[in-house]
Design a protein around this motif. Sequence first.
Motif, PDB file in Angstrom:
ATOM      1  N   GLY A   1       0.819  -1.211   0.000  1.00  0.00           N
ATOM      2  CA  GLY A   1       0.000   0.000   0.000  1.00  0.00           C
ATOM      3  C   GLY A   1       0.851   1.257   0.000  1.00  0.00           C
ATOM      4  N   THR A   2       0.299   2.309   0.581  1.00  0.00           N
ATOM      5  CA  THR A   2       0.969   3.602   0.598  1.00  0.00           C
ATOM      6  C   THR A   2       1.829   3.747   1.842  1.00  0.00           C
ATOM      7  OG1 THR A   2      -0.856   4.618  -0.601  1.00  0.00           O
ATOM      8  CG2 THR A   2       0.606   6.099   0.600  1.00  0.00           C
ATOM      9  N   LEU A   3       3.082   4.129   1.631  1.00  0.00           N
ATOM     10  CA  LEU A   3       3.983   4.417   2.745  1.00  0.00           C
ATOM     11  C   LEU A   3       4.289   5.905   2.749  1.00  0.00           C
ATOM     12  CD1 LEU A   3       6.607   1.523   2.390  1.00  0.00           C
ATOM     13  CD2 LEU A   3       4.569   1.584   3.839  1.00  0.00           C
ATOM     14  N   LYS A   4       4.245   6.497   3.927  1.00  0.00           N
ATOM     15  CA  LYS A   4       4.672   7.889   4.091  1.00  0.00           C
ATOM     16  C   LYS A   4       6.132   7.837   4.490  1.00  0.00           C
ATOM     17  CE  LYS A   4       3.126  12.189   6.206  1.00  0.00           C
ATOM     18  NZ  LYS A   4       2.139  12.768   7.136  1.00  0.00           N
ATOM     19  N   ILE A   5       7.008   8.340   3.605  1.00  0.00           N
ATOM     20  CA  ILE A   5       8.445   8.226   3.795  1.00  0.00           C
ATOM     21  C   ILE A   5       9.005   9.514   4.385  1.00  0.00           C
ATOM     22  CG2 ILE A   5      10.663   7.718   2.680  1.00  0.00           C
ATOM     23  CD1 ILE A   5       8.448   5.509   2.396  1.00  0.00           C
ATOM     24  N   ARG A   6       9.673   9.399   5.525  1.00  0.00           N
ATOM     25  CA  ARG A   6      10.450  10.507   6.085  1.00  0.00           C
ATOM     26  C   ARG A   6      11.880  10.277   5.641  1.00  0.00           C
ATOM     27  NH1 ARG A   6      13.746  13.837   7.411  1.00  0.00           N
ATOM     28  NH2 ARG A   6      13.595  15.211   9.201  1.00  0.00           N
ATOM     29  N   MET A   7      12.354  11.142   4.772  1.00  0.00           N
ATOM     30  CA  MET A   7      13.680  10.987   4.179  1.00  0.00           C
ATOM     31  C   MET A   7      14.746  11.200   5.255  1.00  0.00           C
ATOM     32  SD  MET A   7      12.685  12.982   0.678  1.00  0.00           S
ATOM     33  CE  MET A   7      14.313  12.949  -0.041  1.00  0.00           C
ATOM     34  N   MET A   8      15.564  10.168   5.471  1.00  0.00           N
ATOM     35  CA  MET A   8      16.582  10.191   6.523  1.00  0.00           C
ATOM     36  C   MET A   8      17.740  11.110   6.190  1.00  0.00           C
ATOM     37  SD  MET A   8      16.956   6.247   7.678  1.00  0.00           S
ATOM     38  CE  MET A   8      18.206   6.673   8.886  1.00  0.00           C
ATOM     39  N   SER A   9      18.360  11.590   7.228  1.00  0.00           N
ATOM     40  CA  SER A   9      19.620  12.348   7.174  1.00  0.00           C
ATOM     41  C   SER A   9      19.495  13.734   6.579  1.00  0.00           C
ATOM     42  CB  SER A   9      20.710  11.556   6.419  1.00  0.00           C
ATOM     43  OG  SER A   9      20.898  10.303   7.016  1.00  0.00           O
ATOM     44  N   ILE A  10      18.268  14.187   6.329  1.00  0.00           N
ATOM     45  CA  ILE A  10      18.082  15.559   5.860  1.00  0.00           C
ATOM     46  C   ILE A  10      16.962  16.223   6.657  1.00  0.00           C
ATOM     47  CG2 ILE A  10      18.867  15.025   3.527  1.00  0.00           C
ATOM     48  CD1 ILE A  10      15.921  15.310   2.597  1.00  0.00           C
ATOM     49  N   ASP A  11      16.941  17.538   6.628  1.00  0.00           N
ATOM     50  CA  ASP A  11      15.863  18.311   7.232  1.00  0.00           C
ATOM     51  C   ASP A  11      15.616  19.509   6.343  1.00  0.00           C
ATOM     52  OD1 ASP A  11      13.907  18.863   9.167  1.00  0.00           O
ATOM     53  OD2 ASP A  11      15.249  20.193  10.262  1.00  0.00           O
ATOM     54  N   THR A  12      14.338  19.811   6.113  1.00  0.00           N
ATOM     55  CA  THR A  12      13.973  20.961   5.296  1.00  0.00           C
ATOM     56  C   THR A  12      13.053  21.878   6.093  1.00  0.00           C
ATOM     57  OG1 THR A  12      12.016  19.859   4.365  1.00  0.00           O
ATOM     58  CG2 THR A  12      14.100  19.589   3.167  1.00  0.00           C
ATOM     59  N   PRO A  13      12.877  23.108   5.645  1.00  0.00           N
ATOM     60  CA  PRO A  13      11.923  23.994   6.319  1.00  0.00           C
ATOM     61  C   PRO A  13      10.529  23.363   6.294  1.00  0.00           C
ATOM     62  CG  PRO A  13      13.245  25.219   4.736  1.00  0.00           C
ATOM     63  CD  PRO A  13      13.539  23.770   4.517  1.00  0.00           C
ATOM     64  N   GLU A  14       9.776  23.605   7.347  1.00  0.00           N
ATOM     65  CA  GLU A  14       8.442  23.010   7.456  1.00  0.00           C
ATOM     66  C   GLU A  14       7.445  23.738   6.564  1.00  0.00           C
ATOM     67  OE1 GLU A  14       8.005  20.200   9.053  1.00  0.00           O
ATOM     68  OE2 GLU A  14      10.086  20.285   9.731  1.00  0.00           O
TER      69      GLU A  14
END
Length: 160
Positions: free
Chosen positions: A56-69
């Motif tokens: 199904g659908t996975l919500k991916i939090r991309m590791m090792s990076i951070d972006t403005p919210e």
Amino acid sequence: MKKLKGISAVFILAVLFQSTLTLAEVRYVRGQTIANSQGDPVTDGDTVRVAVPGEGTLKIRMMSIDTPELHMTVPGQRGYVGQQPWGGQAATYLAQLIPVGTPVILEDRGTDRYGRTLGRLYRESDNADVNYLMTLSGWATPYIYCEEHGCSPGDFEEEN
């Protein structure tokens, strides 16, 4: 040039420190980016939805990076506000890198406390590391999570 070397070193440290699972626990799965309720593949500049066959659908939090919210609560205010204009611009850039329907390979590293899948995304067409491309573009910064690792300031000092 010195700044670029520093960014590269920090990015490598981010990968090393945030990757807490052993190699045997990492799995690679194929999927493709899909749209959210607004028709976008991204939630913000470091979170994306991927359809994985059989899962199904996975919500991916991309590791090792951070972006403005793009959306965040602000104490004393109602609703959500973004770190504008940067939150929207980071999300737009990510959506350009992997538009809806883009075949991707997910390096799955488990889930976080919010139930999101943690991992790295690679475009299947050219094996481009999307997490790295976001950092290279300037829309993301390396994100180092040290709580479980006991990082010390010396871990981040520049070598002479």
